[in-house]
Design a protein around this motif. Sequence first.
Motif, mmCIF file in Angstrom:
data_model
loop_
_atom_site.group_PDB
_atom_site.id
_atom_site.type_symbol
_atom_site.label_atom_id
_atom_site.label_comp_id
_atom_site.label_asym_id
_atom_site.label_seq_id
_atom_site.Cartn_x
_atom_site.Cartn_y
_atom_site.Cartn_z
ATOM 1 N N GLY A 238 28.558 33.266 9.583
ATOM 2 C CA GLY A 238 27.989 31.956 9.885
ATOM 3 C C GLY A 238 27.435 31.261 8.658
ATOM 4 N N LYS A 239 26.997 30.038 8.870
ATOM 5 C CA LYS A 239 26.434 29.252 7.786
ATOM 6 C C LYS A 239 25.025 29.752 7.454
ATOM 7 C CE LYS A 239 29.061 25.064 8.833
ATOM 8 N NZ LYS A 239 28.981 23.623 9.188
ATOM 9 N N TYR A 240 24.609 29.499 6.209
ATOM 10 C CA TYR A 240 23.315 30.013 5.761
ATOM 11 C C TYR A 240 22.795 29.161 4.615
ATOM 12 C CZ TYR A 240 20.076 33.104 3.225
ATOM 13 O OH TYR A 240 18.997 33.636 2.562
ATOM 14 N N PHE A 241 21.547 28.718 4.728
ATOM 15 C CA PHE A 241 20.878 28.001 3.649
ATOM 16 C C PHE A 241 19.988 28.980 2.877
ATOM 17 C CE2 PHE A 241 21.477 24.349 6.628
ATOM 18 C CZ PHE A 241 22.214 23.539 5.774
ATOM 19 N N ASN A 242 20.191 29.052 1.575
ATOM 20 C CA ASN A 242 19.482 30.076 0.794
ATOM 21 C C ASN A 242 18.299 29.541 -0.013
ATOM 22 O OD1 ASN A 242 21.010 28.674 -1.149
ATOM 23 N ND2 ASN A 242 21.291 30.496 -2.394
ATOM 24 N N GLY A 243 17.926 28.297 0.205
ATOM 25 C CA GLY A 243 16.780 27.742 -0.515
ATOM 26 C C GLY A 243 17.199 26.671 -1.497
ATOM 27 N N GLY A 244 16.384 25.635 -1.621
ATOM 28 C CA GLY A 244 16.724 24.504 -2.462
ATOM 29 C C GLY A 244 15.771 24.280 -3.614
ATOM 30 N N TYR A 245 15.728 23.045 -4.072
ATOM 31 C CA TYR A 245 14.958 22.664 -5.256
ATOM 32 C C TYR A 245 13.491 23.059 -5.149
ATOM 33 C CZ TYR A 245 12.487 19.640 -8.555
ATOM 34 O OH TYR A 245 11.658 19.165 -9.551
ATOM 35 N N ASN A 246 12.860 22.746 -4.027
ATOM 36 C CA ASN A 246 11.419 23.013 -3.904
ATOM 37 C C ASN A 246 11.102 24.492 -4.014
ATOM 38 O OD1 ASN A 246 11.102 20.292 -3.522
ATOM 39 N ND2 ASN A 246 10.829 20.418 -1.306
ATOM 40 N N THR A 247 11.834 25.304 -3.282
ATOM 41 C CA THR A 247 11.569 26.739 -3.291
ATOM 42 C C THR A 247 11.781 27.327 -4.679
ATOM 43 O OG1 THR A 247 12.437 26.749 -1.036
ATOM 44 C CG2 THR A 247 12.019 28.885 -2.052
ATOM 45 N N ARG A 248 12.861 26.938 -5.320
ATOM 46 C CA ARG A 248 13.139 27.448 -6.665
ATOM 47 C C ARG A 248 12.075 27.001 -7.658
ATOM 48 N NH1 ARG A 248 18.280 25.515 -5.364
ATOM 49 N NH2 ARG A 248 17.989 23.768 -6.810
ATOM 50 N N THR A 249 11.682 25.739 -7.571
ATOM 51 C CA THR A 249 10.734 25.184 -8.534
ATOM 52 C C THR A 249 9.362 25.817 -8.413
ATOM 53 O OG1 THR A 249 11.881 23.047 -8.579
ATOM 54 C CG2 THR A 249 9.570 23.072 -9.295
ATOM 55 N N TYR A 250 8.831 25.870 -7.201
ATOM 56 C CA TYR A 250 7.437 26.262 -7.029
ATOM 57 C C TYR A 250 7.207 27.765 -6.946
ATOM 58 C CZ TYR A 250 6.858 21.294 -6.520
ATOM 59 O OH TYR A 250 6.874 19.943 -6.773
#
Length: 299
Positions: A238-250
């Motif tokens: 299935g589809k999966y979101f692994n984290g974006g700009y905010n999570t990586r940045t902070y």
Amino acid sequence: MKLLKLTPLLLLFFVQAAFAQKWESGKSYFDEEHWTEFIPGDMPLVISIPHGGTLVLPEVPLRDCKGAVTVTDTHTAELGREIQNTFFKKYGKRPYLIISLISRKNVDQNRDLEEGTCGNQLMIKPWHAFHDNIDTALALAVKQFGSTLYIDLHGHGHTNQRLELGYSLNASELPDVSNKTDLKELAQKSTLNNLLTINKKADFKDLMIGDHAFGTLITEAGSPAVPSKQDPFIADGGKYFNGGYNTRTYTSAKYPKVFGWQIESNYKGVRDAAGRPAFAKAFADVIMKYFKENTTIKL
């Protein structure tokens, strides 16, 4: 347009500004245009909600640059408020809450400045307002507790009704957490790396899919999640979101006392009106247990 870099000097400015103002826990603070809402807390949990806003500005062109996504994460703002209120009712403490009230059609608060504004000068100010408030919340929480958990809250429309926890590891890397013995590289890439530095007793595999991993605990509480002990990787394709700009940045090296993950929440039983109260209660209980089992934070 050039992206404003968060230099050590700029971070120091945010910290000093945050400490200079007296904040009241549970009170809403807004930017001048009421495009961002900041509700201070008094515990080491900062929750940002970048895609729950519904305010569309008629005078601002809709985002249409390459790769622009404009879908609203329905009822994530309501879920965040429910979580904050539930924490206070049960534990007498509130997490910090930062909510973008402006629509993603105008500005995307989970992208860097250039992509988030699609080059629109009018949207630079609200982009900074949202992210400055995250900086403020993190600075206040770290000052009081030494370190803090950061969660970027989203909603997904995928068929599989489960929470998708994004630790900056893609779907093809998640099986390695279960199968590999040397996880140093994955740990360093993940949004939990700072926690491993802060708490030398913490184990990366345990934090991801162990008995006291957030995914494991929230699944036991009634909301299935991946990765977790019960569902360690995307076995169903299935589809999966692994984290974006905010999570990586902070959770990056620029914020050494901050750790966390992105939550992509399913709708039924989590974001819908019927499910929000029960999920918020389970979430609060799980977070309190997570602090006790995995961190050195004293509440």
